[in-house]
Design an enzyme around this catalytic site. Sequence first.
Site, mmCIF file in Angstrom:
data_model
loop_
_atom_site.group_PDB
_atom_site.id
_atom_site.type_symbol
_atom_site.label_atom_id
_atom_site.label_comp_id
_atom_site.label_asym_id
_atom_site.label_seq_id
_atom_site.Cartn_x
_atom_site.Cartn_y
_atom_site.Cartn_z
ATOM 1 N N ASP A 1 0.867 -1.191 0.000
ATOM 2 C CA ASP A 1 0.000 0.000 0.000
ATOM 3 C C ASP A 1 0.896 1.231 0.000
ATOM 4 O OD1 ASP A 1 -2.908 0.972 0.375
ATOM 5 O OD2 ASP A 1 -1.711 2.130 1.850
ATOM 6 N N LEU A 2 0.662 2.156 -0.948
ATOM 7 C CA LEU A 2 1.501 3.349 -1.041
ATOM 8 C C LEU A 2 1.181 4.324 0.084
ATOM 9 C CD1 LEU A 2 1.506 4.108 -4.882
ATOM 10 C CD2 LEU A 2 3.146 2.795 -3.535
ATOM 11 N N ASP B 1 -4.253 2.670 -4.793
ATOM 12 C CA ASP B 1 -2.799 2.568 -4.606
ATOM 13 C C ASP B 1 -2.421 1.265 -3.929
ATOM 14 O OD1 ASP B 1 -3.919 3.026 -2.191
ATOM 15 O OD2 ASP B 1 -2.548 4.624 -1.585
#
Length: 660
Positions: A531-532, A574
Amino acid sequence: MQIRDTTASSPPLIRRRVKHIIWLLLAVSLLILVLGTLQAQLMSGVRAYVRGEGLWAKAQKDSVLLLYRYLENPSDYLFEGFERALQINLNDRIARLALQKKNPNYADARQGFLAGGNHPDDIDNMIYLFVWFQNIKHMKNAIAIWTAADAEIDQLRSLAYRIREAHFHASNADLSRFKQELEQLDLRLNKLEIDFSSELSEGARWLKRTLLLVNLSMLMTMLLLVWFISRRVLAEIDDAESKLRDSETRFKTLYDSNIIGILIWRENGEIYDANDQFLDILGYTRAELQQGLLNWRDLTPAEFQSSDDHALQQIAEQGYCLPFEKEFFHKTGRRTPVCVGGALLHGEQDRGLAFMVDRTSEKKMEAQIQLSATVLEASRDGILICNQQRNIITTNASYRKMTGFTNTELVGTKACFYRTSDQDEAQKIESKLQQRHYWQDDTEIPLANGNLLPVRASIATVTGDDGQFSHYVAVFSDISARRDLEENLKNMAHFDHLTGLANRILFSDRLCTAISRAHRHKTQCALLFIDLDKFKPVNDQYGHAIGDELLKQVALRLSSSSRESDTVGRLGGDEFVMIVEDLNDPDYATQIAEKIAHQLQQPFTVNEQPITVGCSIGIAVYPIDGKDDVELIRAADIAMYAAKGKPDTHYYLYSGQQKN
């Protein structure tokens, strides 16, 4: 149909053979005459030498007798008589020496033989016999004896001169002391004369036998040659008669069999006679023929009259015409296509024989073939036709355009009906072709540029009227557009449209496959949830276009951090995932996570804007953290949120949480 007489060349050939026999008989007669003349000349030469030997011997005896008398009563008269008598022997010696030269002096030889008392008519035969036979045994021996005798003559002359010299020195000298030496010389000369005569006699007998054998051999050879040629001529006459009978029989059989139409015609169009096949082709009866109602010129359409005139001109020039196509009017009025050939009858000027073949069925077949060829070329699908060995016989324009090959490159080569590396699948296809005589499916065919073209192939076997397989017909439809559409749909269904990574559907499928493979091989696999961090501020500050471009670059860095056997996917927003297979130690998954975290921490440049983001990675390992995909996804999601809650690390291993 052109008429050819198979016996036409026999009579001239036989005449030539008979002429050969006559010439051979003349040659035999001439040869016998020549040999007889030669024999007469040779025997005449032998007789001349026998007569000459007699003159030589008489002269020698006379000279010896005169020398005996000179011993008893010396006088110049007797000595001159001695020398005159000896001139015959000396002149014969001159002739011998002239003929024994490397280049014989025939003039000196002739003069010597004449002076030796030989008859002028015998001299030529004596010269020829000497020159031609001087190396033959008997003649060679006789010449040797002659030479020895001439040496004794020299001794005789020497003795005579010694006697005369003794008389000159003392007129009352006793000359009887030379008598014994003279007797010895006389005896030797008599013996040489006898040997010379015997050798000539033996040579004459040998020559007679030789000439007889030569005559008989030549005569037998010539007679055998005459017999052989006569036998061949008689055989050829029998063969010609047999061929003539066979030709008449074949013609009658052909005429009565009604296989082809046969008619006897005249140049003005009259038809004297015709067989039933000719009448059947044109629909007339024999009664109508006998009534004179049929005229081949009237039965010919106007546009074919020039062809008839050309054929008649050929017949006038060479006796026959080459087969040509024309039409006749049928009794019903329709036109009948035929093939016609003709020739003049033997000894006739305006009457001949013609053959006619009905081509109605052939014309219909040609029309069907032309129609089939038109359909073949007009088809938008690629079509090729092969023989039993699958060698290409012909192709249509669509196939050549489709593959890029020329007709020359294709004809005679092996056809490629399908392409597969699976031997079982190939055997199934061949089995269908053999049992069902048909096969259809999607496959690929090679192109001239080396690429492969996806096609829908339909292969069928062709059988003849006898039910035997003879050809293959293959039809190929280009399905590259359909294949591209299917590929696009497949990509849309399984890959993220923005990044090109696996989407949620393909990710789930790959995860299940990885778990099954790990279970089967008793290995491990890991699932990484990525996960960004700080992505939402990028969207808010720079807009969604910049955010989308950032996601693409993130996807590239993730792909570069993975192996070919691994799967990288985007679940949405994302959130990214990675499936790592063939793990022997869970720590390897943490090493990959560290690599990913390091890669994503590096600044990105999007539209010349430097952007920095981070990531949180949750790691779950099968079978430690879950027995199936659901459990593994749940564990990785929990580990990812655990990683977000720890500021000192960017990844978290679910099994480590359990241990803790």
